[in-house]
Design an enzyme around this catalytic site. Sequence first.
Site, mmCIF file in Angstrom:
data_model
loop_
_atom_site.group_PDB
_atom_site.id
_atom_site.type_symbol
_atom_site.label_atom_id
_atom_site.label_comp_id
_atom_site.label_asym_id
_atom_site.label_seq_id
_atom_site.Cartn_x
_atom_site.Cartn_y
_atom_site.Cartn_z
ATOM 1 N N THR A 185 0.303 -7.308 -2.571
ATOM 2 C CA THR A 185 0.604 -5.939 -2.169
ATOM 3 C C THR A 185 -0.460 -5.433 -1.214
ATOM 4 O O THR A 185 -1.656 -5.662 -1.421
ATOM 5 C CB THR A 185 0.701 -4.990 -3.389
ATOM 6 O OG1 THR A 185 0.852 -3.652 -2.908
ATOM 7 C CG2 THR A 185 -0.505 -5.051 -4.307
ATOM 8 N N GLU A 331 3.191 -4.039 -8.595
ATOM 9 C CA GLU A 331 2.462 -4.324 -9.844
ATOM 10 C C GLU A 331 3.298 -4.068 -11.098
ATOM 11 O O GLU A 331 2.891 -4.420 -12.195
ATOM 12 C CB GLU A 331 1.198 -3.455 -9.915
ATOM 13 C CG GLU A 331 0.135 -3.784 -8.879
ATOM 14 C CD GLU A 331 0.262 -2.947 -7.606
ATOM 15 O OE1 GLU A 331 1.412 -2.607 -7.245
ATOM 16 O OE2 GLU A 331 -0.770 -2.652 -6.987
ATOM 17 N N LYS A 445 -5.990 18.184 -0.897
ATOM 18 C CA LYS A 445 -6.602 19.166 -1.785
ATOM 19 C C LYS A 445 -7.116 20.312 -0.934
ATOM 20 O O LYS A 445 -8.091 20.174 -0.199
ATOM 21 C CB LYS A 445 -7.729 18.532 -2.597
ATOM 22 C CG LYS A 445 -7.911 19.239 -3.929
ATOM 23 C CD LYS A 445 -8.793 18.456 -4.850
ATOM 24 C CE LYS A 445 -8.676 18.991 -6.255
ATOM 25 N NZ LYS A 445 -9.623 18.364 -7.168
ATOM 26 N N TRP A 450 -3.949 21.170 -5.280
ATOM 27 C CA TRP A 450 -3.244 20.000 -4.751
ATOM 28 C C TRP A 450 -2.032 20.447 -3.936
ATOM 29 O O TRP A 450 -1.314 21.352 -4.343
ATOM 30 C CB TRP A 450 -2.713 19.124 -5.889
ATOM 31 C CG TRP A 450 -3.758 18.438 -6.717
ATOM 32 C CD1 TRP A 450 -4.086 18.732 -7.993
ATOM 33 C CD2 TRP A 450 -4.569 17.321 -6.346
ATOM 34 N NE1 TRP A 450 -5.062 17.886 -8.441
ATOM 35 C CE2 TRP A 450 -5.384 17.003 -7.445
ATOM 36 C CE3 TRP A 450 -4.708 16.566 -5.178
ATOM 37 C CZ2 TRP A 450 -6.296 15.960 -7.434
ATOM 38 C CZ3 TRP A 450 -5.626 15.527 -5.165
ATOM 39 C CH2 TRP A 450 -6.413 15.241 -6.273
HETATM 40 P P1 AMP Z 1 4.968 -1.094 -3.340
HETATM 41 O O1 AMP Z 1 4.059 -1.738 -4.301
HETATM 42 O O2 AMP Z 1 4.700 -1.484 -1.925
HETATM 43 O O3 AMP Z 1 6.382 -1.277 -3.723
HETATM 44 O O4 AMP Z 1 4.705 0.442 -3.349
HETATM 45 C C1 AMP Z 1 4.740 1.153 -4.541
HETATM 46 C C2 AMP Z 1 4.528 2.585 -4.231
HETATM 47 O O5 AMP Z 1 5.634 3.105 -3.489
HETATM 48 C C3 AMP Z 1 4.427 3.461 -5.438
HETATM 49 O O6 AMP Z 1 3.140 3.449 -5.994
HETATM 50 C C4 AMP Z 1 4.785 4.813 -4.851
HETATM 51 O O7 AMP Z 1 3.670 5.379 -4.200
HETATM 52 C C5 AMP Z 1 5.820 4.461 -3.822
HETATM 53 N N1 AMP Z 1 7.158 4.637 -4.372
HETATM 54 C C6 AMP Z 1 7.962 3.720 -4.933
HETATM 55 N N2 AMP Z 1 9.138 4.268 -5.281
HETATM 56 C C7 AMP Z 1 9.079 5.566 -4.953
HETATM 57 C C8 AMP Z 1 9.973 6.675 -5.067
HETATM 58 N N3 AMP Z 1 11.208 6.560 -5.552
HETATM 59 N N4 AMP Z 1 9.537 7.874 -4.628
HETATM 60 C C9 AMP Z 1 8.314 8.038 -4.109
HETATM 61 N N5 AMP Z 1 7.432 7.031 -3.965
HETATM 62 C C10 AMP Z 1 7.806 5.805 -4.383
#
Ligand code: AMP
Length: 548
Positions: A185, A331, A445, A450
């Site tokens: 990732t 993860e 912030k 926030w």
């Molecule tokens: P990845 O590991 O590249 O799939 O990214 C995961 C991250 O994508 C999460 O920690 C979130 O920050 C973001 N993410 C995944 N699904 C959503 C969702 N439905 N809405 C907002 N953010 C999301």
Amino acid sequence: MQALMMNTQLMISSILNHAEYNFPDVEMVSVTVDNPRHRQNNKTFAKRCRQLANVLDSLGAEFGDRIGTLAWNDHRHMELYYAVSGSGMVCHTINPKLFPEQVTYIINHAEDKILFVDVLVMPLLEALKEHLSKVETIVVLTTKENMPETSLANVECYEELLAAQSDNYDWPQFDENTASGMCYTSGTTGNPKGVVYSHRSTVLHALGGALPDVTRASNLETSLPVVPMFHVNAWGAPYAALMVGMKLVLPGPKMADGETLCDLMNTEGVTFSSGVPTIWLALLDYLEANKKSVPSLSRVSVGGAACPRIIVERFREQHDCIVVQGWGMTETSPLGTVFSLKAGMEDFTTEQITDLQCLQGRGVFGIEMKIVDEEDETLPWDGVAFGALKVRGPWVASGYYGLSDVPGDEDCPVDEKGWFQTGDVAAITPEGFLKITDRTKDVIKSGGEWISSIDIENAAVNHPDIAEAAVIGRYHPKWTERPLLIVVLQPEKSISRDDVMEFLQDKLHKMARPDDVVFVDELPHTATGKISKIGLRKTFEDYQFPAA
Ligand code: AMP
């Protein structure tokens, strides 16, 4: 007292065996570079997986070796998923769209012994060849006729290797906690980090994912995963589909192509599809511009980024299709939360249901979640309080490959109490719906409060002339940080900063309104299609608000 139950290990090969015996005729349809519509059934698929296991043996791969893939969604990639893991090796999926330096880093860090690559990825490998010292063999995922010219050494043809092998192979049994797959990732700071899945986590994740309130996967459905197989195992679709005998339609390299997706959906009777918001916007625009429809499609799952309300509305109004938003991470395998209504919500208005679809969904059994404040105190599920989101469960990472897996260590994403720190900030409603408000490193912030950049972005993209929007926090002498809105306009549209500010006036609280709006031709995106906030922060490093 010990139970008297068989201690059968949860093995990925058991999913394959199940599909072969129970759903031998179920089809898997793929678009590949050498065949616009390849078809095979599960019986042939299982046979080819056994041949591929013999190919791996013949190439000298051993138990635990990492086998890299740089490939799109198709049947050959599916075969690698099952044959590599099933024979005790680690299927390491790599995103070919990453920056070349990242691809090099990832292949070397994982010490991939063999790479299985799509024809389209060969130019990238040619450019990297000096740097891939550990790779012994490169297998091109194509037929003999379509093998490309190459200056790379030890290059083999997938179909030729397969044809030379017998389909006799007994899948070995071993500890279910053995590594089965790997995915790096780049959603963290620093170098990409390797998440290592196990047979146990993968099988449990597929079971959880197939539940009725999750994907409702079944033998009666046809699924088109548009989420790439190099990104978190295409959200588990390759496993859940075979577990329940669901027909799979795989779009190959044509992921973001509205015409291909529409054609596949209509000719193959796709009922369910999954992907990131960008994909759905491309499809919806294509359908609208060409006056086409996708009548068989009843549900689309959206994740990876917040789903704009407009996607939910357009799918419902124009295509009678339900949007199911989910949240997850590389993860978390990735399944964390998924939208579905609860008992008592039957009489909700369309508006109320849309509101819920715009949240990130509710917890799936297997994932425990909590939100905490800055002192790590658990916050209530009242839909108002928001804080750092933490999760734990059998398909959540306990560490990254090559880094510490001791809870509480700096390199370990798990805290001293055993919770995985997602880096997301969220609220949870009393009904258990997750509302992601931001990422920790993205939160603004302002004056001690926030501000959610996602809320501003969502509000802005609802303007008909705005194609894309991103918000970053920038230095402000009075408030420390204030939001800067960066927008890309729809083609041939021209609106001013004041127009945008006026549009946002009644949609956001005063403090949450951006202090300025700047227009750009395009926004930087990460390889997985998300807006790169890191890239934007760099571009606007020296930016100063007009009044400041
Ligand atoms: P990845 O590991 O590249 O799939 O990214 C995961 C991250 O994508 C999460 O920690 C979130 O920050 C973001 N993410 C995944 N699904 C959503 C969702 N439905 N809405 C907002 N953010 C999301």
